[in-house]
Design an enzyme around this catalytic site. Structure first.
Site, PDB file in Angstrom:
ATOM      1  N   SER A  22      19.728  26.478  57.003  1.00 48.71           N
ATOM      2  CA  SER A  22      19.445  25.580  55.868  1.00 48.71           C
ATOM      3  C   SER A  22      18.203  24.741  56.134  1.00 48.71           C
ATOM      4  O   SER A  22      17.807  23.928  55.299  1.00 48.71           O
ATOM      5  CB  SER A  22      20.653  24.673  55.594  1.00 48.71           C
ATOM      6  OG  SER A  22      21.051  24.009  56.769  1.00 48.71           O
ATOM      7  N   ASN A 113      29.863  17.918  60.631  1.00 47.34           N
ATOM      8  CA  ASN A 113      30.512  17.755  59.324  1.00 47.34           C
ATOM      9  C   ASN A 113      30.432  16.311  58.810  1.00 47.34           C
ATOM     10  O   ASN A 113      30.165  16.076  57.632  1.00 47.34           O
ATOM     11  CB  ASN A 113      31.974  18.214  59.380  1.00 47.34           C
ATOM     12  CG  ASN A 113      32.078  19.687  59.731  1.00 47.34           C
ATOM     13  OD1 ASN A 113      31.073  20.397  59.680  1.00 47.34           O
ATOM     14  ND2 ASN A 113      33.261  20.150  60.088  1.00 47.34           N
ATOM     15  N   LYS A 286      -4.573  23.855  17.508  1.00 45.30           N
ATOM     16  CA  LYS A 286      -3.252  23.436  17.983  1.00 45.30           C
ATOM     17  C   LYS A 286      -3.286  22.230  18.921  1.00 45.30           C
ATOM     18  O   LYS A 286      -4.178  22.085  19.747  1.00 45.30           O
ATOM     19  CB  LYS A 286      -2.566  24.591  18.735  1.00 45.30           C
ATOM     20  CG  LYS A 286      -2.148  25.759  17.871  1.00 45.30           C
ATOM     21  CD  LYS A 286      -1.005  25.461  16.903  1.00 45.30           C
ATOM     22  CE  LYS A 286       0.295  25.167  17.588  1.00 45.30           C
ATOM     23  NZ  LYS A 286       0.899  26.371  18.147  1.00 45.30           N
ATOM     24  N   ASN A 288      -0.125  20.715  21.108  1.00 45.69           N
ATOM     25  CA  ASN A 288       1.299  20.983  21.332  1.00 45.69           C
ATOM     26  C   ASN A 288       1.991  19.889  22.148  1.00 45.69           C
ATOM     27  O   ASN A 288       1.418  19.359  23.092  1.00 45.69           O
ATOM     28  CB  ASN A 288       1.462  22.320  22.066  1.00 45.69           C
ATOM     29  CG  ASN A 288       0.929  23.484  21.245  1.00 45.69           C
ATOM     30  OD1 ASN A 288       1.010  23.477  20.028  1.00 45.69           O
ATOM     31  ND2 ASN A 288       0.370  24.476  21.923  1.00 45.69           N
ATOM     32  N   GLU A 293       8.701  19.326  25.218  1.00 49.46           N
ATOM     33  CA  GLU A 293       9.359  20.642  25.295  1.00 49.46           C
ATOM     34  C   GLU A 293       9.841  20.950  26.711  1.00 49.46           C
ATOM     35  O   GLU A 293      10.937  21.473  26.911  1.00 49.46           O
ATOM     36  CB  GLU A 293       8.391  21.733  24.832  1.00 49.46           C
ATOM     37  CG  GLU A 293       8.105  21.670  23.335  1.00 49.46           C
ATOM     38  CD  GLU A 293       6.953  22.591  22.953  1.00 49.46           C
ATOM     39  OE1 GLU A 293       7.219  23.762  22.680  1.00 49.46           O
ATOM     40  OE2 GLU A 293       5.803  22.135  22.967  1.00 49.46           O
TER      41      GLU A 293
HETATM   42  N1  ARG Z   1      23.858  22.890  57.612  1.00 48.01           N
HETATM   43  C1  ARG Z   1      25.216  22.532  57.408  1.00 48.01           C
HETATM   44  C2  ARG Z   1      25.441  22.099  55.969  1.00 48.01           C
HETATM   45  O1  ARG Z   1      24.507  21.746  55.357  1.00 48.01           O
HETATM   46  C3  ARG Z   1      25.595  21.408  58.302  1.00 48.01           C
HETATM   47  C4  ARG Z   1      27.062  21.330  58.581  1.00 48.01           C
HETATM   48  C5  ARG Z   1      27.461  22.439  59.477  1.00 48.01           C
HETATM   49  N2  ARG Z   1      28.822  22.300  59.901  1.00 48.01           N
HETATM   50  C6  ARG Z   1      29.463  23.336  60.437  1.00 48.01           C
HETATM   51  N3  ARG Z   1      30.705  23.132  60.757  1.00 48.01           N
HETATM   52  N4  ARG Z   1      28.922  24.489  60.635  1.00 48.01           N
HETATM   53  O2  ARG Z   1      26.529  22.123  55.440  1.00 48.01           O
END
Ligand code: ARG
Length: 462
Positions: A22, A113, A286, A288, A293
């Protein structure tokens, strides 16, 4: 070797790394992550898990990582290596690289978490405050415009058919009411967002006597979460933010729709300034209303982000599931869309010109004083239903003759009811019709001025 790879025999597939990461979007949480880690290390020191020196080393390291990342990101670097997985792991490994083994103590009594939950809440809190400021600016411009156009009259519509004349200031104050509710909804969302999850661990709590009150104070949260498992499973605040944003966009979109209609030659009620209009690549004449929009169009993606997160969450068992990593991109997109839309829409409104002559002409055509004619007959003692019927017949006659009600002679009017007297003509004038509205919250001057005054004192205390 990844931080969690101790129990693994082989390494990760490249595909897994790419798919799982991520970091490509959650790098946007770097300053929140560092803020959270600084508070966490202070708390670990306060309860004796790390020494004062260790804490200082960790915090110095984190601060220098923060300025390094801020520089790199400002210079446009966003393609961080997927080997880091996410922003939390990246900052932690940068820390260990910088300060050595002491950096490995930071994650004591913490899980990713509760870490990601606190980061995302910090992000949402700061964005709510920023969006409220932008909403405030929009409300301010609406008050200014309402004051400037207090005495100009246009047709009010129902079913997009001319219905009754209203003041332009009154019409515009309708939008003020919407954005005021949006502002309040954000304050309300803020209440449930400013609840600190840090210290909940992975799901069951942690094996340390953590001082969560200290964390709450250090991170300026209003409340502590009561329940560890709920704290790490809950994304209601993301949903609520997206939903509040969707409602605000719906308001902006209705306003946009009206400006688009009003800037067509069919209405010609409004002229959007050149600075906020675009031209056509083929049709030279024109001009616009692209801003309006696009705002109307972008409402769709904000709704999409709301539906996205609702759907991600609907099937999740307790507690954290990786699905929840999908909470971020929609949230970030909604934040960025909302900020941009509010800013450009407010700037466009600041330069808008209303064609009040056109509005007045439109208000005079279309029998907008018919309801008042019926009310005139009520004053003369007839029951409203009969008055409505008589007036309907008069309008039918006027349509045949191609004239306005006030253009009928007294003799012609008397054919419909003997109750008509010469005072009816004054009663049918546009200003009389508008000023005849006496109820609380009506379009009369007194009432509209009161709304504007109330609006001014409302925004003053924000
Ligand atoms: N990149 C993860 C998210 O955005 C972070 C949490 C990851 N936790 C785990 N138990 N793998 O949710």
């Amino acid at each position: 070797m990844k931080a969690w790879q101790g129990r693994f025999v082989t390494g990760s597939s490249d595909l897994l790394e790419k798919f799982n990461a991520s970091i490509g979007f959650d790098y946007k949480l770097f300053s929140q992550d560092i803020k959270g880690s600084i508070a966490h290390s202070s708390m670990l020191q306060a309860i004796g898990v790390i020494t004062e020196n260790e804490c200082a080393t960790i915090q110095d390291g984190l601060l220098s990582i923060e300025s390094e990342l801020s520089n790199r990101i400002n210079q446009g670097e966003t393609n961080f290596d997927v080997k880091y997985e996410d922003i939390h792991m990246m900052i932690e490994s940068m820390l260990v690289e910088k300060v050595g083994d002491v950096g490995k103590k930071l994650h004591t009594a913490r899980s990713r978490n509760d870490q990601v939950a606190v980061d995302l809440r910090l992000y949402t809190i700061s964005k709510i405050l920023g969006i409220q400021k932008l909403t405030f600016e929009l409300m301010k411009v609406l008050i200014e415009l309402s004051e400037a156009y207090l005495d100009d009259i246009l047709p009010g519509y129902t079913h997009l058919q001319r219905a009754q004349p209203v003041r332009l200031g009154f019409h515009l104050m309708t939008y003020f009411q919407m954005f005021k509710r949006d502002y309040e909804r954000f304050s309300d969302t803020l209440k449930r967002t400013s609840v600190l999850p840090l210290g909940s661990g992975a799901l069951a709590g942690v094996n340390y006597e953590t001082n969560r009150d200290l964390l709450k104070k250090l991170l300026a949260f209003n409340e502590l979460s009561d329940h560890a498992m709920d704290a790490v499973s809950d994304r209601d605040f993301v949903i609520e933010f997206n939903s509040t944003a969707a409602i605000l966009m719906m308001h902006l979109s209705r306003f946009s729709e009206e400006l688009i209609l009003w800037s067509s030659s069919e209405y010609a009620f409004v002229e959007i300034s050149d600075a906020f209009s675009t031209g056509s690549s083929i049709m030279p004449q024109k001009k616009n209303p692209d801003v309006a929009e696009l705002v109307r169009g972008k409402t769709g993606r904000v709704y999409g982000n709301l539906m996205g997160i609702l759907t991600v969450m609907k099937g999740l068992p307790l507690a954290y599931n990786k699905d929840m990593q999908e909470d971020k991109e929609g949230l970030f997109d909604t934040v960025e869309t909302l900020e941009m839309c509010l800013e450009v829409f407010t700037a466009m409104l600041g330069e808008i010109k209303f064609n009040t002559e056109k509005m007045k002409i439109a208000a005079k055509l279309g029998y907008l004083n018919a309801t008042d004619l019926a009310d005139y007959l009520v004053l003369k003692g007839l029951p409203f239903r009969d008055c409505h019927h008589i007036t309907g017949n008069i309008v039918k006659k006027c349509i045949q003759l191609g004239c306005a009600i006030e253009e009928l002679s007294m003799d012609e009017l008397k054919q419909f009811s003997v109750a008509f007297e010469s005072d009816v003509y004054a009663y049918l004038e546009l200003d009389t019709v508008v000023e005849g509205k006496k109820s609380f919250g009506s379009t009369s001057k007194k009432s509209t001025l009161q709304m504007i005054e109330n609006a001014k004192s409302y925004i003053e205390q924000l």
